[in-house]
Scaffold this active site. Structure first.
Site, short mmCIF file in Angstrom:
data_model
loop_
_atom_site.label_atom_id
_atom_site.label_comp_id
_atom_site.label_asym_id
_atom_site.label_seq_id
_atom_site.Cartn_x
_atom_site.Cartn_y
_atom_site.Cartn_z
N GLU A 247 -12.69 2.54 -12.35
CA GLU A 247 -11.26 2.85 -12.55
C GLU A 247 -10.84 2.50 -13.97
O GLU A 247 -11.22 1.47 -14.50
CB GLU A 247 -10.42 2.02 -11.56
CG GLU A 247 -8.93 2.31 -11.69
CD GLU A 247 -8.18 1.95 -10.43
OE1 GLU A 247 -8.57 2.47 -9.36
OE2 GLU A 247 -7.25 1.16 -10.51
N ALA B 153 3.83 4.05 -12.83
CA ALA B 153 5.01 4.48 -12.06
C ALA B 153 6.24 4.51 -12.97
O ALA B 153 6.35 3.72 -13.90
CB ALA B 153 5.23 3.53 -10.90
P1 FAD Z 1 2.55 2.97 1.38
O1 FAD Z 1 1.36 3.50 2.06
O2 FAD Z 1 3.79 3.79 1.42
O3 FAD Z 1 2.85 1.52 2.01
C1 FAD Z 1 3.78 0.62 1.43
C2 FAD Z 1 4.29 -0.33 2.51
O4 FAD Z 1 5.13 0.38 3.41
C3 FAD Z 1 3.19 -0.96 3.39
O5 FAD Z 1 3.60 -2.25 3.73
C4 FAD Z 1 3.15 -0.04 4.61
O6 FAD Z 1 2.61 -0.68 5.75
C5 FAD Z 1 4.63 0.30 4.76
N1 FAD Z 1 4.89 1.61 5.37
C6 FAD Z 1 4.23 2.77 5.14
N2 FAD Z 1 4.76 3.77 5.86
C7 FAD Z 1 5.80 3.23 6.56
C8 FAD Z 1 6.76 3.75 7.47
N3 FAD Z 1 6.75 5.05 7.85
N4 FAD Z 1 7.70 2.89 7.96
C9 FAD Z 1 7.72 1.58 7.62
N5 FAD Z 1 6.83 1.04 6.76
C10 FAD Z 1 5.89 1.86 6.23
N6 FAD Z 1 0.36 1.50 -8.35
C11 FAD Z 1 0.74 2.25 -9.43
O7 FAD Z 1 1.88 2.17 -9.86
N7 FAD Z 1 -0.15 3.11 -10.03
C12 FAD Z 1 -1.42 3.28 -9.58
O8 FAD Z 1 -2.20 4.06 -10.15
C13 FAD Z 1 -1.86 2.50 -8.46
N8 FAD Z 1 -3.11 2.62 -7.97
C14 FAD Z 1 -3.49 1.90 -6.84
C15 FAD Z 1 -4.77 2.09 -6.31
C16 FAD Z 1 -5.18 1.37 -5.18
C17 FAD Z 1 -6.56 1.60 -4.62
C18 FAD Z 1 -4.29 0.43 -4.59
C19 FAD Z 1 -4.74 -0.38 -3.41
C20 FAD Z 1 -3.01 0.25 -5.11
C21 FAD Z 1 -2.57 0.99 -6.23
N9 FAD Z 1 -1.29 0.86 -6.76
C22 FAD Z 1 -0.91 1.60 -7.86
C23 FAD Z 1 -0.34 -0.09 -6.17
C24 FAD Z 1 0.52 0.57 -5.06
O9 FAD Z 1 1.39 1.50 -5.64
C25 FAD Z 1 1.29 -0.55 -4.36
O10 FAD Z 1 0.43 -1.38 -3.65
C26 FAD Z 1 2.47 -0.10 -3.51
O11 FAD Z 1 3.27 -1.26 -3.23
C27 FAD Z 1 2.12 0.54 -2.18
O12 FAD Z 1 1.59 1.79 -2.34
P2 FAD Z 1 0.98 2.58 -1.07
O13 FAD Z 1 0.64 3.93 -1.53
O14 FAD Z 1 -0.06 1.76 -0.41
O15 FAD Z 1 2.30 2.61 -0.15
#
Ligand code: FAD
Length: 296
Positions: free
Chosen positions: A17, A51
Site C-alpha cells: 500500500e 478524505a
Molecule cells: P463502514 O463500513 O461504513 O463502517 C463504519 C462504522 O459504521 C463501523 O463501526 C460499522 O460497524 C458501522 N456501520 C456500518 N454500517 C452501518 C449501518 N448500516 N448502521 C449502523 N452502523 C453501521 N481512510 C481514508 O480516509 N482513506 C483511505 O484510503 C483508507 N483506507 C483504508 C484501508 C483499510 C484496509 C482500512 C481498514 C481502513 C482505511 N481507511 C481509510 C480508514 C477508514 O476510512 C475508517 O476506518 C473509517 O472510520 C471506516 O471506514 P469503513 O469503510 O470501514 O466504514
C-alpha cells in the site's frame, strides 16, 4: 486485471500500500517512491485516498501511473462520507476513464468538523452505500471493503461489526482487507467468526512493518491495534537506534507474514508507507518462500 483474479488462486500473493502526496510539491518524490515499489513487482498495489479533498486527486494519478508504466494491478481507494454524490461519481467516472478496475470502497473517518454537521444531510453515512452504487456498474469494478479484526472503534461489539460487514459483502464487496494487526492470532480468531457468520469472500490481513519508534504511537492511535508484549519489548530495546529498529521491525513483519502463509493464508497486504527500502527488504526476506508460486 481484477484483484479477485489474484486472490482466487491457490498461489501466494503479496501486495503493498502507498499513499498519495499531501501537496503538489511532494508529488515527484512520492511518484518516485511508488515507482520504486512497483519495480519490485508485487501482486498489486493499493493507493489510499485522502478524505475530504486534499490529496484525493492524486490517488488516481499515482494508481494510473503504476498500472500503465509498470503493469502492476492497482487498487484505488475511494471514501464517501465527506463527499457529495456528485463528487463521488465524478471520481468514479475518472477511475473508469483511467481504466482502473479495482476500488477499495470506504466510508472514511468522521472528523470532529464533520461530526458537528447534521448527519441526516450527508449523502453517505456508511461504506455500504458506496458499494451499492459501485455495483450498479455491474461487474466493471472489483470492489474491496475494510474490516476490523479488533472491531471498528465506533462499533458496540464485534457481533454488530460483523453484521455490518456482512451487509457490505451482500451489497457487492468482492474481498476484504483488514486494519493492521500485530498479533496473527487476532486475525485467525476473526476469520473463524467471519466464516461462522457466512462471510466467504477472500480476506487479506494487513501487516504494518514498524520501522521507527515514533511510528508506534501513531499506528496505535490511528488503528487502535493491540501491540503484543513481544513487539513492545522490541521497541523498548531497539527504539533508540534507528537502524536496529528498522531491521527489527522488518523482521517482525516478515515473521508475521511467514506465519500467515504457513497457516494457509495465501494473500497478505503490507502497509509499506511509500518506503521502497522496506518493501524490498520484505520481498528479499521472502524470496524463496514466494518463489515460483508467487502470484504476480
Ligand atoms: P463502514 O463500513 O461504513 O463502517 C463504519 C462504522 O459504521 C463501523 O463501526 C460499522 O460497524 C458501522 N456501520 C456500518 N454500517 C452501518 C449501518 N448500516 N448502521 C449502523 N452502523 C453501521 N481512510 C481514508 O480516509 N482513506 C483511505 O484510503 C483508507 N483506507 C483504508 C484501508 C483499510 C484496509 C482500512 C481498514 C481502513 C482505511 N481507511 C481509510 C480508514 C477508514 O476510512 C475508517 O476506518 C473509517 O472510520 C471506516 O471506514 P469503513 O469503510 O470501514 O466504514
Amino acid at each position: 486485471m481484477k484483484i479477485t483474479d489474484i486472490l482466487n488462486t491457490k498461489n501466494m500473493s503479496l501486495s503493498f500500500e502507498v499513499f498519495p502526496p499531501k501537496k503538489e510539491t511532494s508529488f515527484d518524490s512520492v511518484k518516485a517512491a511508488t515507482e520504486a515499489i512497483a519495480g519490485y513487482r508485487p501482486s498489486f498495489m493499493s493507493v489510499t485516498y485522502g478524505a475530504g479533498g486534499g490529496t484525493s486527486r492524486y490517488t488516481l494519478d499515482i494508481a494510473k501511473n503504476i498500472k500503465d508504466s509498470f503493469g502492476v494491478p492497482t487498487l484505488a481507494h475511494l471514501t464517501c462520507v465527506s463527499s457529495s454524490k456528485e463528487t463521488v461519481h465524478e471520481q468514479i467516472n475518472a477511475l473508469r476513464e483511467a481504466g482502473i478496475k479495482n476500488i477499495m470502497a470506504l466510508r472514511g473517518d468522521l472528523t470532529p468538523e464533520l461530526e458537528k454537521t447534521d448527519r441526516s444531510k450527508w449523502d453517505y453515512q456508511y461504506a455500504v452505500q458506496l458499494i451499492r452504487e459501485l455495483r450498479e456498474y455491474g461487474d466493471e469494478f472489483c470492489i474491496g471493503a475494510a474490516c476490523y479484526p479488533e472491531i471498528h472503534p465506533e462499533s458496540k461489539n464485534q457481533k454488530e461489526d460483523i453484521i455490518h460487514l456482512k451487509e457490505k459483502v451482500n451489497a457487492g464487496a468482492d474481498f476484504l482487507t483488514t486494519q493492521m494487526v500485530f498479533d496473527n492470532n487476532l486475525f485467525f480468531n476473526f476469520m473463524y467468526k467471519l466464516r461462522e457468520a457466512g462471510v466467504t469472500v477472500p480476506v487479506i490481513p494487513g501487516i504494518m512493518p514498524i520501522t521507527n519508534a515514533v511510528q508506534v504511537d501513531r499506528a496505535i492511535k490511528l488503528s487502535g491495534s493491540f501491540m503484543p508484549q513481544r513487539f513492545k519489548s522490541l521497541v523498548d530495546y531497539f527504539g533508540q537506534d534507528p537502524d536496529s529498529m528498522k531491521q527489527a521491525g522488518i523482521a517482525y513483519a516478515t515473521d508475521q507474514i511467514i506465519d500467515l502463509y504457513a497457516n494457509g493464508i495465501t494473500n497478505v497486504h503490507v502497509y509499506s508507507m511509500n518506503k521502497p527500502d522496506v518493501a524490498k527488504a520484505i520481498m528479499d526476506n521472502l524470496s524463496d518462500i514466494l518463489g515460483k508460486d508467487f502470484d504476480r
